[in-house]
Scaffold this active site. Structure first.
Site, short mmCIF file in Angstrom:
data_model
loop_
_atom_site.label_atom_id
_atom_site.label_comp_id
_atom_site.label_asym_id
_atom_site.label_seq_id
_atom_site.Cartn_x
_atom_site.Cartn_y
_atom_site.Cartn_z
CE LYS A 158 -2.14 -2.01 3.43
NZ LYS A 158 -1.71 -3.39 3.12
CB ILE A 159 3.39 2.59 2.37
CG1 ILE A 159 2.38 2.60 3.53
CG2 ILE A 159 4.30 3.82 2.45
CD1 ILE A 159 2.99 2.42 4.90
CG ASP A 178 6.70 -6.54 -3.29
OD1 ASP A 178 6.64 -7.70 -2.83
OD2 ASP A 178 6.07 -5.58 -2.80
CB CYS A 208 9.84 -4.46 2.24
SG CYS A 208 11.52 -4.14 2.79
N PRO A 209 8.12 -4.76 4.89
CG PRO A 209 6.82 -6.68 5.22
CD PRO A 209 7.36 -5.78 4.14
CB THR A 235 9.09 6.07 5.78
OG1 THR A 235 8.73 5.36 4.59
CG2 THR A 235 9.57 7.46 5.41
CB SER A 236 9.92 0.53 5.99
OG SER A 236 8.96 -0.48 5.96
NE ARG A 237 7.78 -1.22 12.33
CZ ARG A 237 6.80 -0.38 12.01
NH1 ARG A 237 7.08 0.73 11.35
NH2 ARG A 237 5.55 -0.60 12.37
CG ASP A 261 9.34 8.73 9.99
OD1 ASP A 261 9.48 9.75 10.69
OD2 ASP A 261 8.30 8.04 10.00
CD GLU A 266 11.83 3.85 15.47
OE1 GLU A 266 12.20 4.47 14.48
OE2 GLU A 266 10.72 3.32 15.56
CG HIS A 298 7.89 5.56 13.87
ND1 HIS A 298 8.45 4.33 14.11
CD2 HIS A 298 6.82 5.31 13.07
CE1 HIS A 298 7.76 3.39 13.50
NE2 HIS A 298 6.76 3.96 12.86
P1 NAI Z 1 2.02 -3.84 2.84
O1 NAI Z 1 1.88 -5.16 3.53
O2 NAI Z 1 0.85 -3.28 2.10
O3 NAI Z 1 3.24 -3.93 1.79
C1 NAI Z 1 4.48 -4.49 2.10
C2 NAI Z 1 5.08 -4.98 0.79
O4 NAI Z 1 6.39 -5.44 1.06
C3 NAI Z 1 4.30 -6.15 0.17
O5 NAI Z 1 4.01 -5.88 -1.18
C4 NAI Z 1 5.25 -7.33 0.33
O6 NAI Z 1 5.15 -8.29 -0.72
C5 NAI Z 1 6.60 -6.61 0.28
N1 NAI Z 1 7.69 -7.41 0.80
C6 NAI Z 1 7.68 -8.37 1.76
N2 NAI Z 1 8.90 -8.92 1.90
C7 NAI Z 1 9.70 -8.30 0.99
C8 NAI Z 1 11.06 -8.43 0.64
N3 NAI Z 1 11.85 -9.33 1.25
N4 NAI Z 1 11.55 -7.64 -0.32
C9 NAI Z 1 10.76 -6.73 -0.96
N5 NAI Z 1 9.45 -6.57 -0.69
C10 NAI Z 1 8.94 -7.35 0.28
O7 NAI Z 1 2.54 -2.84 3.94
P2 NAI Z 1 2.41 -1.26 3.95
O8 NAI Z 1 1.11 -0.86 4.57
O9 NAI Z 1 2.75 -0.73 2.62
O10 NAI Z 1 3.54 -0.87 5.01
C11 NAI Z 1 4.91 -1.10 4.73
C12 NAI Z 1 5.72 -0.87 5.98
O11 NAI Z 1 5.69 0.53 6.31
C13 NAI Z 1 5.17 -1.54 7.25
O12 NAI Z 1 5.61 -2.88 7.36
C14 NAI Z 1 5.73 -0.69 8.35
O13 NAI Z 1 6.96 -1.24 8.75
C15 NAI Z 1 5.97 0.66 7.69
N6 NAI Z 1 5.13 1.73 8.24
C16 NAI Z 1 5.74 2.86 8.72
C17 NAI Z 1 4.98 3.90 9.24
C18 NAI Z 1 5.61 5.16 9.74
O14 NAI Z 1 4.94 5.93 10.45
N7 NAI Z 1 6.84 5.46 9.41
C19 NAI Z 1 3.52 3.78 9.33
C20 NAI Z 1 2.98 2.58 8.74
C21 NAI Z 1 3.78 1.59 8.24
#
Ligand code: NAI
Length: 331
Positions: A158-159, A178, A208-209, A235-237, A261, A266, A298
């Site tokens: 999504k992001i 991905d 990615c997560p 901005t992920s983790r 971020d 952190e 964050h």
């Molecule tokens: P999502 O589940 O919609 O998308 C994650 C994507 O990563 C999926 O398409 C998945 O196939 C892909 N993925 C999984 N393993 C992978 C790998 N080894 N290599 C490449 N791609 C891979 O998750 P969403 O909602 O897009 O969120 C992504 C991340 O953003 C979350 O896991 C979270 O860590 C982070 N996040 C950060 C926030 C912030 O405030 N900075 C807020 C919300 C989320």
């Protein structure tokens, strides 16, 4: 449904109170708010509650989960998308159901990722301070055009998809890596292998997560494969990046800019005012000693729309039938 809400900030209380007021089943929800965060030592405060509500830096490890179960808690309501801090195996074996908010406002995070990329590219952190000091010179402020450059998006869920759309709108060529291709991005994005993305991108943004196989995805070996002068955004983790290797890369002048971020150290900082603290061993301070690094705490998720959506989904999760298979139910 009695919910104990951990690590409450003023804005959490406001958005959850406002959202609860609008709900038809509001009478079924009682929420008590605690400032303290969830950890093994604070889990027992949840005695008598049906659910706890926790956030990204709560310690929801096995010990915490067992203590919650011993105190009668049946649900863990994560008010975040990520859930890498929850011991799911322990939750399953204790019969605790875990929920999250899978996609509250992907645009909120993606827009922040682009804000960071633009900020570090055009040195806004330095420009702001210079002008405040009546220094109107442009030295040290030169950026690059993003238009016509290549963006590399790692993870197009999504992001990542929202970030890909933003980069495309900026006139960038968009590469993505991905495990699964996102059909919504057809015609906008070219999927390539990770090595090609690293070697070809002028802007790399992680979406990615954090999983076992993505831990330290960015480390010396992968930094070495990046283009010289790349802009890197996370901005992920935090633990997707080996911070020591990142610092080495910055010292070796690999990056035009680095914008984070999230970062490995952190947890004690996030959402706390530590302006009076003397930080003795701070990776953050080392990172911030470089002129081409911007760090935010964050805040990617932190928009009005996202907070309202988080509250609505979390309270729906609290009232959901546990047998119902929902996208927000992890176990
Ligand atoms: P999502 O589940 O919609 O998308 C994650 C994507 O990563 C999926 O398409 C998945 O196939 C892909 N993925 C999984 N393993 C992978 C790998 N080894 N290599 C490449 N791609 C891979 O998750 P969403 O909602 O897009 O969120 C992504 C991340 O953003 C979350 O896991 C979270 O860590 C982070 N996040 C950060 C926030 C912030 O405030 N900075 C807020 C919300 C989320």
């Amino acid at each position: 449904m009695r919910i104990l809400f951990y690590d409450t900030k003023t804005y959490d209380k406001e958005s959850f109170t406002e959202t609860r007021e609008k709900m038809e089943r509001k009478a079924e929800l009682q929420i008590d708010y605690l400032k303290t965060d969830l950890a093994p030592a604070t889990a027992q405060l949840a005695k008598g509650y049906d659910a706890v509500c926790a956030f990204v830096n709560s310690d929801v490890s096995g010990v915490t989960v067992r203590r919650l179960a011993e105190n009668g808690v049946k649900r863990i309501l994560m008010r975040s998308a990520g859930f890498n801090n929850v011991d799911l195996e322990e939750a399953k074996s204790c019969g605790i159901h875990v929920y999250r908010v899978p996609g509250y406002s992907p645009e909120a995070v993606a827009e922040h990722a682009m804000a960071l990329a633009l900020g570090v590219n055009r040195h806004l952190h330095k420009a702001y301070v210079k002008v405040r000091e009546n220094d109107f010179s442009l030295s040290g402020l030169m950026g690059i055009d993003l238009h016509g450059k290549t963006a590399g998006i790692v993870g197009t869920g999504k992001i990542g998809a929202a970030m890909a759309r933003i980069c495309y709108g900026f006139g960038m060529k968009v590469l993505a890596y991905d495990l699964y291709q996102n059909p919504m991005l057809e015609g906008m994005v070219s999927y390539v292998d990770f090595e090609t993305l690293l070697a070809s991108s002028d802007l790399i943004s992680l979406h990615c997560p954090l999983l076992d196989d993505t831990y330290h995805l960015i480390r010396k070996e992968t930094i070495d494969q990046m283009k010289e002068g790349v802009i890197f955004v996370n901005t992920s983790r935090g633990a997707l990046v080996d911070t020591e290797d990142l610092i080495e890369g910055i010292r070796a002048r690999k990056f035009f800019g680095v914008a984070l971020d999230v970062y490995e150290e952190e947890t004690p900082n996030v959402f706390e005012d530590r302006s009076e603290d003397i930080m003795e061993h701070s990776v953050t301070a080392r990172l911030l000693s470089f002129p081409n690094v911007i760090i935010t705490s964050h805040q990617g998720f932190f928009t009005k729309e996202a907070l309202d959506a988080i509250a609505a989904v979390t309270l729906d999760n609290a009232l959901a039938d546990v047998t119902e298979e929902l996208p927000s139910k992890i176990c």
